[in-house]
Design a protein around this motif. Structure first.
Motif, PDB file in Angstrom:
ATOM      1  N   GLY A  32      72.302 -16.740 -22.747  1.00  0.00           N
ATOM      2  CA  GLY A  32      72.632 -14.664 -22.959  1.00  0.00           C
ATOM      3  C   GLY A  32      73.089 -14.111 -21.453  1.00  0.00           C
ATOM      4  N   HIS A  33      73.474 -12.939 -22.098  1.00  0.00           N
ATOM      5  CA  HIS A  33      73.872 -12.850 -20.814  1.00  0.00           C
ATOM      6  C   HIS A  33      73.309 -11.587 -19.771  1.00  0.00           C
ATOM      7  CE1 HIS A  33      78.117 -13.532 -22.088  1.00  0.00           C
ATOM      8  NE2 HIS A  33      78.079 -12.910 -23.170  1.00  0.00           N
ATOM      9  N   ILE A  34      72.097 -11.472 -20.746  1.00  0.00           N
ATOM     10  CA  ILE A  34      70.820 -10.016 -19.537  1.00  0.00           C
ATOM     11  C   ILE A  34      70.054 -10.380 -19.093  1.00  0.00           C
ATOM     12  CG2 ILE A  34      69.956  -8.372 -20.034  1.00  0.00           C
ATOM     13  CD1 ILE A  34      73.221  -7.876 -20.573  1.00  0.00           C
ATOM     14  N   ASN A  35      68.784 -11.295 -19.761  1.00  0.00           N
ATOM     15  CA  ASN A  35      68.225 -11.851 -19.481  1.00  0.00           C
ATOM     16  C   ASN A  35      68.246 -13.466 -18.524  1.00  0.00           C
ATOM     17  OD1 ASN A  35      65.801  -9.763 -19.895  1.00  0.00           O
ATOM     18  ND2 ASN A  35      66.423 -10.939 -22.114  1.00  0.00           N
ATOM     19  N   ASP A  36      67.331 -13.267 -17.950  1.00  0.00           N
ATOM     20  CA  ASP A  36      67.352 -14.987 -17.161  1.00  0.00           C
ATOM     21  C   ASP A  36      65.930 -15.932 -17.155  1.00  0.00           C
ATOM     22  OD1 ASP A  36      69.108 -14.898 -14.825  1.00  0.00           O
ATOM     23  OD2 ASP A  36      66.959 -13.164 -14.224  1.00  0.00           O
ATOM     24  N   THR A  37      66.874 -17.291 -18.787  1.00  0.00           N
ATOM     25  CA  THR A  37      65.975 -17.767 -19.591  1.00  0.00           C
ATOM     26  C   THR A  37      65.611 -19.123 -19.068  1.00  0.00           C
ATOM     27  OG1 THR A  37      66.689 -16.396 -21.369  1.00  0.00           O
ATOM     28  CG2 THR A  37      65.734 -17.841 -21.862  1.00  0.00           C
ATOM     29  N   PHE A  38      64.189 -19.929 -19.085  1.00  0.00           N
ATOM     30  CA  PHE A  38      64.006 -20.994 -18.790  1.00  0.00           C
ATOM     31  C   PHE A  38      63.502 -21.532 -19.601  1.00  0.00           C
ATOM     32  CE2 PHE A  38      65.254 -17.793 -14.927  1.00  0.00           C
ATOM     33  CZ  PHE A  38      65.651 -19.124 -14.244  1.00  0.00           C
ATOM     34  N   VAL A  39      62.750 -23.073 -19.605  1.00  0.00           N
ATOM     35  CA  VAL A  39      62.374 -23.804 -19.967  1.00  0.00           C
ATOM     36  C   VAL A  39      61.415 -24.455 -19.385  1.00  0.00           C
ATOM     37  CG1 VAL A  39      62.408 -26.010 -21.784  1.00  0.00           C
ATOM     38  CG2 VAL A  39      64.125 -24.058 -21.841  1.00  0.00           C
ATOM     39  N   VAL A  40      60.458 -24.533 -19.366  1.00  0.00           N
ATOM     40  CA  VAL A  40      58.867 -24.387 -18.789  1.00  0.00           C
ATOM     41  C   VAL A  40      58.429 -25.058 -19.799  1.00  0.00           C
ATOM     42  CG1 VAL A  40      58.794 -23.116 -16.669  1.00  0.00           C
ATOM     43  CG2 VAL A  40      57.241 -22.894 -19.193  1.00  0.00           C
ATOM     44  N   TRP A  41      57.779 -27.210 -19.366  1.00  0.00           N
ATOM     45  CA  TRP A  41      57.442 -27.904 -19.739  1.00  0.00           C
ATOM     46  C   TRP A  41      55.297 -28.426 -19.532  1.00  0.00           C
ATOM     47  CZ3 TRP A  41      58.680 -30.929 -24.260  1.00  0.00           C
ATOM     48  CH2 TRP A  41      59.813 -31.095 -24.018  1.00  0.00           C
TER      49      TRP A  41
END
Ligand code: ADP
Ligand code: GN1
Ligand code: MG
Length: 369
Positions: A32-41
């Motif tokens: 994505g160009h806008i938000n900051d996206t992360f994966v959390v477990w």
């Protein structure tokens, strides 16, 4: 926005009701160009989630934004349930904070939200096979139908005048006049390209103002990577990135998917000789989209889809070039001239669409183009 540090990310993760202690990966996820996206477990690795820092430079009212998303996902879930689908997988599910809110503000003032991770899916950055592109089209058409009776007046306008192409043109002119970084001298052909299409920018809003095409509730950011497909079967699963669900035109949603999918190149392809608009893929998408969303569309709206393809591509190019002139502060960039490459690619596509525009009209509106 300041970069997200690991402590800030972990503090955000501990604010949500994920059902146990969490481990965080501070690498950005997705494209994505806008938000900051992360994966959390979850610490026991039984389940993962999407944790996103909302870009509050872009979305200045996170409360209104999340109210929209909660309302829209509630509505979609009920529709999916009634249609015999699986709402747990076919709709984004907002995870509340431990205090029951839909988003969290951290000590630095960042706004965060979380979703269930939709497992066993893929999202396309480019179209690999036409069957997938048709599926994206059908899925977006179905999404539009599911929102047809959503109370539009309750939606907050999360970005003012988002697809107001004449206003995007005016913003470009301001950035050009200011030329804050002295970059205008290197882009004379691109400037001339935009100026030659000033009148085109008005076409869709003029049709709306004249009552020729209807205002609907639309997604407004239908890049093909905002649709998740089942990894094993290719079935359309879930439309994501609901930040810009607002009143809009079907031409916007149709157009942005054509911009990103009906070609054989990346959005930021630097070599313009490798950029090809693909009329056959356009036709594939049009048939899929009309098969699910077409029954409520009259002739003028169908015709407007071809204009949507051209104007969403032109508008996006104008926005990339504006950001380039202003110093690349809107779209995430990974290299110098990234926004310039992106803009040039959009303009190459627009030029090629213009060469076959009669055929584009004929495809979406065979009876009366
Ligand atoms: P942006 O607004 O920055 O484009 P998105 O909401 O589209 O952010 O998320 C970026 C990427 O993260 C998507 O393209 C997709 O790959 C992935 N993603 C987002 N939400 C989910 C989800 N719920 N499940 C799985 N992947 C997701
Ligand atoms: C942004 O968020 P993302 O990456 O899906 C932008 C779209 C542009 C697109 C260009 C809120 O989409 O409008 O078309 O980049 N979203 C916003 O790639 O500005
Ligand atoms: Mg996205």
């Amino acid at each position: 926005m300041k970069p997200v540090t690991e402590p800030i990310l972990c503090a955000a993760a501990s604010a949500f009701d994920f059902g146990g202690p969490m481990v965080c990966d501070s690498h950005h996820y997705g494209e994505g160009h806008i938000n900051d996206t992360f994966v959390v477990w979850r610490a026991d690795h039984t389940k993962r989630f999407i944790l996103q820092r909302i870009n509050t430079d872009t979305f200045t009212d996170p409360a209104g934004l999340m109210e929209n998303i909660c309302g829209v996902t509630r509505h979609l879930r009920a529709k999916i349930q009634a249609e015999g689908g699986d709402p747990g997988r076919e709709c984004l599910n907002v995870i509340p904070t431990l205090s029951g809110a839909s988003y969290y503000i951290d000590t630095e003032g960042n706004a965060w939200r979380a979703y269930d991770f939709v497992e066993n899916t893929v999202c396309l950055q480019q179209v690999g096979c036409e069957a997938d592109f048709r599926t994206v089209a059908e899925t977006l058409g179905k999404f539009q139908n599911q929102l047809a009776d959503y109370p539009a007046s309750t939606l907050h306008e999360t970005i003012a005048r988002f697809h107001d192409t004449p206003n995007r043109y005016a913003n470009f002119e301001k950035a050009l006049a200011a030329d804050a970084l002295g970059r205008a001298k290197t882009i004379a052909p691109e400037i001339a390209f935009i100026h030659a299409r000033k009148k085109d920018c008005h076409v869709l809003l003029d049709q709306l103002a004249a009552g020729e095409i209807p205002l609907r509730v639309t997604h407004n950011d239908t890049k093909i990577n905002n649709v998740l497909l089942d990894e094993a079967t290719g079935k359309g699963i879930c439309v994501i990135d609901l930040d810009t669900v607002m009143p809009g035109l079907s031409a916007y949603d149709f157009g942005d998917s054509i911009r990103t999918g009906a070609n054989d190149c990346a959005e930021d392809e630097p070599d313009q000789s490798r950029v090809h608009f693909d009329l056959h893929l356009y036709e594939v998408f049009a048939k899929g989209y009309l098969s699910t969303a077409g029954s409520t569309m009259h002739t003028a709206e169908k015709r407007s889809l071809a204009w949507g393809a051209k104007l969403m591509t032109l508008e996006c190019g104008i926005r990339f070039l504006t950001d380039y002139l202003e110093g690349d502060h809107y779209f995430h960039i990974a290299r110098p001239n990234h926004n310039l490459d992106r803009a040039r690619t959009q303009f190459t596509l627009v030029r090629q669409m213009e060469d076959v525009f009669d055929q584009m009209l004929e495809i979406v509106c065979p009876d009366n183009h």
